[in-house]
Design a protein around this motif. Structure first.
Motif, mmCIF file in Angstrom:
data_model
loop_
_atom_site.group_PDB
_atom_site.id
_atom_site.type_symbol
_atom_site.label_atom_id
_atom_site.label_comp_id
_atom_site.label_asym_id
_atom_site.label_seq_id
_atom_site.Cartn_x
_atom_site.Cartn_y
_atom_site.Cartn_z
ATOM 1 N N MET A 1 -11.250 16.221 6.632
ATOM 2 C CA MET A 1 -11.418 14.842 6.261
ATOM 3 C C MET A 1 -11.224 14.132 7.307
ATOM 4 O O MET A 1 -9.858 14.299 8.086
ATOM 5 N N LYS A 2 -11.750 13.044 7.677
ATOM 6 C CA LYS A 2 -11.741 12.286 8.767
ATOM 7 C C LYS A 2 -10.480 11.343 8.623
ATOM 8 O O LYS A 2 -10.134 10.969 7.390
ATOM 9 N N GLN A 3 -10.082 10.668 9.555
ATOM 10 C CA GLN A 3 -8.745 9.903 9.458
ATOM 11 C C GLN A 3 -9.089 8.559 8.666
ATOM 12 O O GLN A 3 -8.239 8.211 7.914
ATOM 13 N N ARG A 4 -10.300 8.071 8.905
ATOM 14 C CA ARG A 4 -10.754 6.712 7.946
ATOM 15 C C ARG A 4 -10.661 7.205 6.571
ATOM 16 O O ARG A 4 -10.261 6.348 5.740
ATOM 17 N N GLU A 5 -11.144 8.255 6.135
ATOM 18 C CA GLU A 5 -11.227 8.727 4.846
ATOM 19 C C GLU A 5 -10.107 9.179 4.262
ATOM 20 O O GLU A 5 -9.699 8.670 3.192
ATOM 21 N N LEU A 6 -9.157 9.621 4.989
ATOM 22 C CA LEU A 6 -7.858 10.149 4.683
ATOM 23 C C LEU A 6 -7.159 8.653 4.374
ATOM 24 O O LEU A 6 -6.197 8.544 3.201
ATOM 25 N N SER A 7 -7.325 7.706 5.250
ATOM 26 C CA SER A 7 -6.564 6.615 4.966
ATOM 27 C C SER A 7 -7.020 5.772 3.692
ATOM 28 O O SER A 7 -6.113 5.183 3.078
ATOM 29 N N ARG A 8 -8.174 5.815 3.546
ATOM 30 C CA ARG A 8 -8.820 5.211 2.285
ATOM 31 C C ARG A 8 -7.943 5.929 1.084
ATOM 32 O O ARG A 8 -7.731 5.177 0.122
ATOM 33 N N TRP A 9 -8.072 7.401 1.046
ATOM 34 C CA TRP A 9 -7.476 7.844 -0.148
ATOM 35 C C TRP A 9 -5.892 7.528 -0.294
ATOM 36 O O TRP A 9 -5.229 7.452 -1.432
ATOM 37 N N LEU A 10 -5.299 7.546 0.776
ATOM 38 C CA LEU A 10 -3.868 7.026 0.615
ATOM 39 C C LEU A 10 -3.599 5.780 0.147
ATOM 40 O O LEU A 10 -2.820 5.460 -0.385
ATOM 41 N N LYS A 11 -4.247 4.927 0.851
ATOM 42 C CA LYS A 11 -4.354 3.370 0.364
ATOM 43 C C LYS A 11 -4.717 3.467 -0.967
ATOM 44 O O LYS A 11 -4.093 2.529 -1.843
ATOM 45 N N LEU A 12 -5.718 4.088 -1.536
ATOM 46 C CA LEU A 12 -5.969 4.213 -3.036
ATOM 47 C C LEU A 12 -4.765 4.718 -4.030
ATOM 48 O O LEU A 12 -4.426 4.105 -4.749
ATOM 49 N N ILE A 13 -4.061 5.755 -3.347
ATOM 50 C CA ILE A 13 -2.820 6.211 -4.049
ATOM 51 C C ILE A 13 -1.723 5.355 -3.835
ATOM 52 O O ILE A 13 -1.247 5.101 -5.144
ATOM 53 N N ILE A 14 -1.534 4.622 -2.943
ATOM 54 C CA ILE A 14 -0.606 3.355 -2.846
ATOM 55 C C ILE A 14 -0.874 2.332 -3.913
ATOM 56 O O ILE A 14 0.013 1.552 -4.714
ATOM 57 N N VAL A 15 -2.390 1.765 -4.022
ATOM 58 C CA VAL A 15 -2.587 0.973 -4.954
ATOM 59 C C VAL A 15 -2.533 1.383 -6.508
ATOM 60 O O VAL A 15 -1.828 0.511 -7.134
ATOM 61 N N PHE A 16 -2.794 2.811 -6.686
ATOM 62 C CA PHE A 16 -2.159 3.214 -8.125
ATOM 63 C C PHE A 16 -0.504 3.078 -8.469
ATOM 64 O O PHE A 16 -0.318 3.015 -9.561
ATOM 65 N N CYS A 17 -0.050 3.539 -7.167
ATOM 66 C CA CYS A 17 1.529 3.464 -7.270
ATOM 67 C C CYS A 17 2.015 2.069 -7.772
ATOM 68 O O CYS A 17 3.041 1.993 -8.435
ATOM 69 N N GLY A 18 1.386 1.169 -6.818
ATOM 70 C CA GLY A 18 1.615 -0.301 -7.108
ATOM 71 C C GLY A 18 1.385 -0.655 -8.444
ATOM 72 O O GLY A 18 2.429 -1.394 -9.151
ATOM 73 N N PHE A 19 0.121 -0.365 -8.995
ATOM 74 C CA PHE A 19 -0.121 -0.658 -10.390
ATOM 75 C C PHE A 19 0.844 0.019 -11.312
ATOM 76 O O PHE A 19 1.152 -0.913 -12.192
ATOM 77 N N PHE A 20 1.057 1.165 -11.365
ATOM 78 C CA PHE A 20 2.079 1.704 -11.998
ATOM 79 C C PHE A 20 3.393 1.312 -12.050
ATOM 80 O O PHE A 20 4.087 1.125 -13.013
ATOM 81 N N GLY A 21 3.828 0.845 -10.791
ATOM 82 C CA GLY A 21 5.183 0.319 -10.700
ATOM 83 C C GLY A 21 5.338 -1.193 -11.272
ATOM 84 O O GLY A 21 6.097 -1.381 -11.953
ATOM 85 N N LEU A 22 4.233 -1.847 -11.210
ATOM 86 C CA LEU A 22 4.085 -3.201 -11.861
ATOM 87 C C LEU A 22 4.133 -2.926 -13.225
ATOM 88 O O LEU A 22 4.840 -3.701 -14.008
ATOM 89 N N LEU A 23 3.361 -2.011 -13.860
ATOM 90 C CA LEU A 23 3.308 -1.730 -15.275
ATOM 91 C C LEU A 23 4.686 -1.458 -15.847
ATOM 92 O O LEU A 23 4.997 -1.819 -16.902
ATOM 93 N N PHE A 24 5.234 -0.659 -15.008
ATOM 94 C CA PHE A 24 6.650 -0.085 -15.439
ATOM 95 C C PHE A 24 7.722 -1.244 -15.579
ATOM 96 O O PHE A 24 8.255 -1.484 -16.327
ATOM 97 N N CYS A 25 7.709 -2.271 -14.284
ATOM 98 C CA CYS A 25 8.521 -3.431 -14.224
ATOM 99 C C CYS A 25 8.291 -4.265 -15.324
ATOM 100 O O CYS A 25 9.070 -4.892 -16.082
ATOM 101 N N ILE A 26 6.861 -4.496 -15.746
ATOM 102 C CA ILE A 26 6.506 -5.553 -16.789
ATOM 103 C C ILE A 26 6.722 -5.288 -18.042
ATOM 104 O O ILE A 26 7.078 -5.671 -19.011
ATOM 105 N N TYR A 27 6.097 -4.112 -18.225
ATOM 106 C CA TYR A 27 5.905 -3.341 -19.816
ATOM 107 C C TYR A 27 6.729 -2.086 -20.112
ATOM 108 O O TYR A 27 7.560 -2.309 -20.926
ATOM 109 N N VAL A 28 6.700 -1.189 -19.327
ATOM 110 C CA VAL A 28 7.464 0.062 -19.774
ATOM 111 C C VAL A 28 8.890 -0.182 -19.846
ATOM 112 O O VAL A 28 9.685 0.200 -20.873
ATOM 113 N N GLY A 29 9.310 -0.633 -18.625
ATOM 114 C CA GLY A 29 11.015 -0.917 -18.671
ATOM 115 C C GLY A 29 11.473 -1.654 -19.590
ATOM 116 O O GLY A 29 12.431 -1.306 -20.523
ATOM 117 N N PRO A 30 10.884 -2.941 -19.761
ATOM 118 C CA PRO A 30 11.621 -3.659 -20.934
ATOM 119 C C PRO A 30 11.134 -3.167 -22.155
ATOM 120 O O PRO A 30 12.193 -3.406 -23.064
#
Length: 159
Positions: A1-30
């Motif tokens: 896997m090339k570095q740019r492709e790895l970077s994109r995958w890691l950024k996609l994982i970070i976006v999903f973590c951010g989405f789920f963190g936002l979902l937790f803070c706004i909906y699941v936690g309350p």
């Protein structure tokens, strides 16, 4: 896997973590707080502090995601073993430790007040465990990236 492709995958994982963190803070936690705290007669007064606590603990999480995004960007540009990334990992480690401290304070508050629920304790202990694991591993990664950066600088100077 090339570095740019790895970077994109890691950024996609970070976006999903951010989405789920936002979902937790706004909906699941309350909603979880509503189900657990508002149903119990002696815990009704804990709902608003619980919700505010969830929002406050979201702040270090999202700051850590921003630093993770910056590290992923550097990986894509072949600047992965740098002192800057070692410092970013150290900051993420400190943020994870801050999360751990916040959850320890919450656990102590629940024990002192005597208003704890088994499910809330289990959730708090699980999050505390993950915060400690993240703090330890990012601290270790920071050390390793710093050492790799030193070795890379030595190699760049000798060639």
């Amino acid at each position: 896997m090339k570095q740019r492709e790895l970077s994109r995958w890691l950024k996609l994982i970070i976006v999903f973590c951010g989405f789920f963190g936002l979902l937790f803070c706004i909906y699941v936690g309350p909603e979880t707080g509503r189900e657990l705290l508002l149903d119990a007669e002696n815990l009704k007064g804990m709902y608003k502090p619980f919700t505010i606590f969830i929002w406050v603990t979201g702040i270090p999480f999202f700051i850590a995601l921003v630093f993770g995004w910056k590290i992923c960007s550097d990986v894509g540009w072949n600047r992965d073993f740098t002192i800057i990334n070692a410092d970013r990992l150290k900051i993420i480690s400190v943020l994870a430790m801050l999360e751990g401290v916040l959850y320890v304070v919450a656990l102590l508050f629940l024990f002192v007040s005597g208003s704890f629920h088994t499910n809330v304790l289990a959730i708090l202990l699980l999050i505390l465990f993950f915060a400690v694991v993240i703090a330890v591993f990012t601290s270790l990664l920071s050390y390793l990236v710093r050492k790799a950066s030193d070795i890379k600088q030595d190699n760049d100077l000798t060639i």
